[in-house]
Enzyme design. Sequence first.
Site, PDB file in Angstrom:
ATOM      1  N   GLU A 203      89.506  88.971 -26.661  1.00 45.05           N
ATOM      2  CA  GLU A 203      90.904  88.565 -26.559  1.00 45.05           C
ATOM      3  C   GLU A 203      90.919  87.084 -26.928  1.00 45.05           C
ATOM      4  OE1 GLU A 203      93.708  90.234 -25.861  1.00 45.05           O
ATOM      5  OE2 GLU A 203      92.718  92.183 -25.552  1.00 45.05           O
TER       6      GLU A 203
ATOM      7  N   ASP B 118      95.736  96.845 -34.390  1.00 45.05           N
ATOM      8  CA  ASP B 118      95.875  95.725 -33.483  1.00 45.05           C
ATOM      9  C   ASP B 118      94.660  94.826 -33.741  1.00 45.05           C
ATOM     10  OD1 ASP B 118      96.505  94.154 -31.122  1.00 45.05           O
ATOM     11  OD2 ASP B 118      94.902  95.271 -30.119  1.00 45.05           O
TER      12      ASP B 118
ATOM     13  N   SER C 194      99.348  91.836 -34.836  1.00 44.76           N
ATOM     14  CA  SER C 194      98.772  91.360 -33.586  1.00 44.76           C
ATOM     15  C   SER C 194      99.772  90.599 -32.729  1.00 44.76           C
ATOM     16  CB  SER C 194      97.579  90.447 -33.909  1.00 44.76           C
ATOM     17  OG  SER C 194      97.083  89.846 -32.741  1.00 44.76           O
ATOM     18  N   GLY C 195      99.613  90.802 -31.417  1.00 43.94           N
ATOM     19  CA  GLY C 195     100.337  89.979 -30.458  1.00 43.94           C
ATOM     20  C   GLY C 195      99.617  88.666 -30.221  1.00 43.94           C
TER      21      GLY C 195
ATOM     22  N   ASP D 218      94.744  99.091 -28.469  1.00 44.39           N
ATOM     23  CA  ASP D 218      94.129  99.316 -27.156  1.00 44.39           C
ATOM     24  C   ASP D 218      95.012  98.934 -25.980  1.00 44.39           C
ATOM     25  OD1 ASP D 218      92.740  96.479 -25.790  1.00 44.39           O
ATOM     26  OD2 ASP D 218      93.716  96.404 -27.735  1.00 44.39           O
TER      27      ASP D 218
ATOM     28  N   ASP E 237      93.176  91.968 -31.236  1.00 44.79           N
ATOM     29  CA  ASP E 237      92.336  91.661 -30.076  1.00 44.79           C
ATOM     30  C   ASP E 237      91.859  92.923 -29.376  1.00 44.79           C
ATOM     31  OD1 ASP E 237      92.881  88.445 -29.337  1.00 44.79           O
ATOM     32  OD2 ASP E 237      94.380  89.421 -30.579  1.00 44.79           O
TER      33      ASP E 237
ATOM     34  N   LYS F  48     105.885  95.118 -33.154  1.00 40.64           N
ATOM     35  CA  LYS F  48     104.747  95.804 -33.763  1.00 40.64           C
ATOM     36  C   LYS F  48     105.191  97.124 -34.400  1.00 40.64           C
ATOM     37  CE  LYS F  48     100.554  94.188 -31.516  1.00 40.64           C
ATOM     38  NZ  LYS F  48      99.267  94.657 -31.005  1.00 40.64           N
TER      39      LYS F  48
END
Length: 401
Positions: A203, A194, A282-283, A350, A196, A327
Amino acid sequence: MNKTMNEKKILFTVSGGDHPGITSALMKIISRSSVPILDMGQSVTYGLLSLSFVLLIQDTELEDKDDHVIKDLLFQCHKMGLKLSYKILSPEDDKHASYGEKFILNCVSTEPITSHFVRDVASLLADRNINIHRIDRVSPKDFSSLEILTTVPKSIDWNETKSELLKISTDHQIDVAFLKDNIFRRSKRLIVFDMDSTLIQAEVIDEMGKVHGVGEQIAEVTEKAMNGEIDFNEALKERVSKLKGLEVEKMKEILDTLPLTPGVEEFIATIKSLGYKVAVISGGFSFFANALKDKLGLDYAFANELKIIDGKLTGELEGTIVNAEQKAMLTKLIAQQEGINMEQVVAIGDGANDLPMLAAAGLGIAFHAKEIVKKKASQHMSHGPMTSILYFLGIPGPVVE
């Protein structure tokens, strides 16, 4: 005259000062008689050897040569200044040897491991009827990491055991992971991050909000989204809409100040030197993910696309949103592309939107994660730098340039 072919399993234990050639000398004796070896284990602590092996030997009614194996082993050990003992194994011993599955309990600390921690872990294992077979120090320079080889009964309550291990980990500030001891444990080939609060200590969307004067509004929504309290897609759209008018130049300034998570560069340099493929999924946004891909030498980067017109954000997204399900799917696609079994994939994240990705991977690690993620993920690391994960992979620390 024909003789009855009775066989017995004999456990031999060798102990004493270690030096090169001990195992070689003993195996030469065994190989001359073609006696089958059924099991074997060896360890050395501060120059003291503990070597054990199980041989399948014919009963003394049979040919004399099998008796010679024992005599020759005793003589050779005496000659090398070693103590040798042996016992005939019973059917009960066989049951004990195969009553469960083998797991490695990895323990990694930023400080020397204390006897209090070892006491608490050993007590928990004993309470759970988990047998310790071997304990090895993994860190080359100090007593800050252990691999504990165990046999775990099939009836174990994993949820309760994990909860108690999490408490011990928190109390002692030492990371632990219970990993199945199979062919995939040391043969990982793909690491998926991931971005952030995992690859970087920020973030990004919150940082963008601060620059644009909507920081508090965005941070509040981010917190709820990462804890799984609200739908990720809707939360992302809501936050992006508040960024309408943000200049790309401001995004470049943010990029230059993003702090990498401690140990990330050393971790990636080490696994890349060993031939691992590395990806970030990543989102967050591709503007930042692609920049990190280039900076850290990653192989893949996937993230959300921000719509930009005349150098400013429109407050909209383009294409498919990279959410929790995406993801996990992208992780599987990369593995398929590289011809890698999912058991050989490590996923590190996370947030709640990382959980499907962590579950899909052979080893999913909640790294300095939200409480809900630590409780749901199979493994977690909450105390050390990113390089601590190397010990979970069976790698004794980062490469030294």
